[in-house]
Design an enzyme around this catalytic site. Sequence first.
Site, PDB file in Angstrom:
ATOM      1  N   PRO A  88       0.817  -1.223   0.000  1.00  0.00           N
ATOM      2  CG  PRO A  88      -0.514  -1.398   1.920  1.00  0.00           C
ATOM      3  CD  PRO A  88       0.637  -2.030   1.212  1.00  0.00           C
ATOM      4  CD  GLU A 115      -0.362  -5.738  10.887  1.00  0.00           C
ATOM      5  OE1 GLU A 115      -0.299  -4.560  10.499  1.00  0.00           O
ATOM      6  OE2 GLU A 115      -1.429  -6.344  11.065  1.00  0.00           O
ATOM      7  CG  ASP A 168      -9.569  -0.615 -23.188  1.00  0.00           C
ATOM      8  OD1 ASP A 168     -10.744  -0.874 -23.472  1.00  0.00           O
ATOM      9  OD2 ASP A 168      -8.652  -1.449 -23.155  1.00  0.00           O
TER      10      ASP A 168
HETATM   11  N1  SAH Z   1       0.482  -3.041   7.561  1.00  0.00           N
HETATM   12  C1  SAH Z   1       0.551  -2.738   6.181  1.00  0.00           C
HETATM   13  C2  SAH Z   1      -0.532  -3.483   5.389  1.00  0.00           C
HETATM   14  C3  SAH Z   1      -0.257  -4.943   5.235  1.00  0.00           C
HETATM   15  S1  SAH Z   1      -1.466  -5.750   4.282  1.00  0.00           S
HETATM   16  C4  SAH Z   1       0.362  -1.233   5.995  1.00  0.00           C
HETATM   17  O1  SAH Z   1      -0.340  -0.617   6.772  1.00  0.00           O
HETATM   18  O2  SAH Z   1       0.916  -0.693   5.016  1.00  0.00           O
HETATM   19  C5  SAH Z   1      -0.611  -7.217   3.835  1.00  0.00           C
HETATM   20  C6  SAH Z   1      -0.056  -7.277   2.442  1.00  0.00           C
HETATM   21  O3  SAH Z   1      -1.097  -7.114   1.505  1.00  0.00           O
HETATM   22  C7  SAH Z   1       0.952  -6.202   2.080  1.00  0.00           C
HETATM   23  O4  SAH Z   1       2.253  -6.565   2.486  1.00  0.00           O
HETATM   24  C8  SAH Z   1       0.848  -6.144   0.574  1.00  0.00           C
HETATM   25  O5  SAH Z   1       1.639  -7.131  -0.070  1.00  0.00           O
HETATM   26  C9  SAH Z   1      -0.611  -6.483   0.332  1.00  0.00           C
HETATM   27  N2  SAH Z   1      -1.448  -5.281   0.111  1.00  0.00           N
HETATM   28  C10 SAH Z   1      -2.376  -4.773   0.939  1.00  0.00           C
HETATM   29  N3  SAH Z   1      -2.967  -3.689   0.418  1.00  0.00           N
HETATM   30  C11 SAH Z   1      -2.396  -3.491  -0.802  1.00  0.00           C
HETATM   31  C12 SAH Z   1      -2.581  -2.521  -1.823  1.00  0.00           C
HETATM   32  N4  SAH Z   1      -3.449  -1.527  -1.713  1.00  0.00           N
HETATM   33  N5  SAH Z   1      -1.817  -2.642  -2.937  1.00  0.00           N
HETATM   34  C13 SAH Z   1      -0.918  -3.631  -3.075  1.00  0.00           C
HETATM   35  N6  SAH Z   1      -0.703  -4.583  -2.128  1.00  0.00           N
HETATM   36  C14 SAH Z   1      -1.421  -4.517  -1.005  1.00  0.00           C
END
Ligand code: SAH
Length: 244
Positions: A88, A115, A168
């Site tokens: 994220p 996490e 597109d």
């Molecule tokens: N604690 C982290 C979120 C972890 S979610 C934070 O707050 O940034 C767990 C995993 O899901 C991440 O390591 C990533 O690989 C994936 N993930 C979650 N949301 C994502 C998003 N919006 N885009 C891409 N990968 C995502």
Amino acid sequence: MLFDILTIFPDFFASPLGQGVIRRAIDAGIIRVRPVDLRQYTTDRHRTTDDRPYGGGEGMVMKPEPVFRAVTALNAELPRPEVIMLSPRGRLLDQALVRELSKRSRIVLICGRYEGFDERIRKRIVNLEVSIGDYILAGGEVAALVLIEAVARLIPGVLGCGASAQKDSFSDGLLEYPQYTRPREFMGMEVPEILLSGDHEKIAKWRRRQSLKVTLHRRPDLLDKARLNEEDLNYLKSLGYTGR
Ligand code: SAH
């Protein structure tokens, strides 16, 4: 083009990769997708890929060693891949980035769970972090699939009709015009007369204007970067657009 997906859930991908254009692209040998089980690169009896965070707090963090070992093994194969972490915190995936990635010959996608990752993975072995949107998923697997599907459909031969990717939404920075198919009248709603006229020049102009209009109303931010000619700008200004 080869995609390697590093994941603790390698079975996640069978069904989505087994349908539609992606399946056909794989069958035709245009793309290859290899889910790689991260646990294969653990060395302990429990095949541990995560551990508690230093400093305390909720949840678990992906350990660096298995990811390092896996990426080192994949890097030893040619061609050298672009190593992407789904996160994220990454660069937001948009059509411009999708287009850039469609020119690579090999991409490794690292999927997090829990996490997220130990920071040292990011620092040492990741070329690019990519986010698919401003929300949190349970893992990177769905994000990896989104990236693969968006990138694959730009690779020549993947879509039956090459022209459709060019028309597109986003391809020229605008949203797409409205589309209609049969029947001509549905629940009292008629297909716009112009689309039945057979006048291709007029239809193209109508579609362009519809694209401009829908983009102005829904995503005016896109107009700042869109490729617009003078006629487009004049039309937008007649609708109240004040940018540029
Ligand atoms: N604690 C982290 C979120 C972890 S979610 C934070 O707050 O940034 C767990 C995993 O899901 C991440 O390591 C990533 O690989 C994936 N993930 C979650 N949301 C994502 C998003 N919006 N885009 C891409 N990968 C995502």
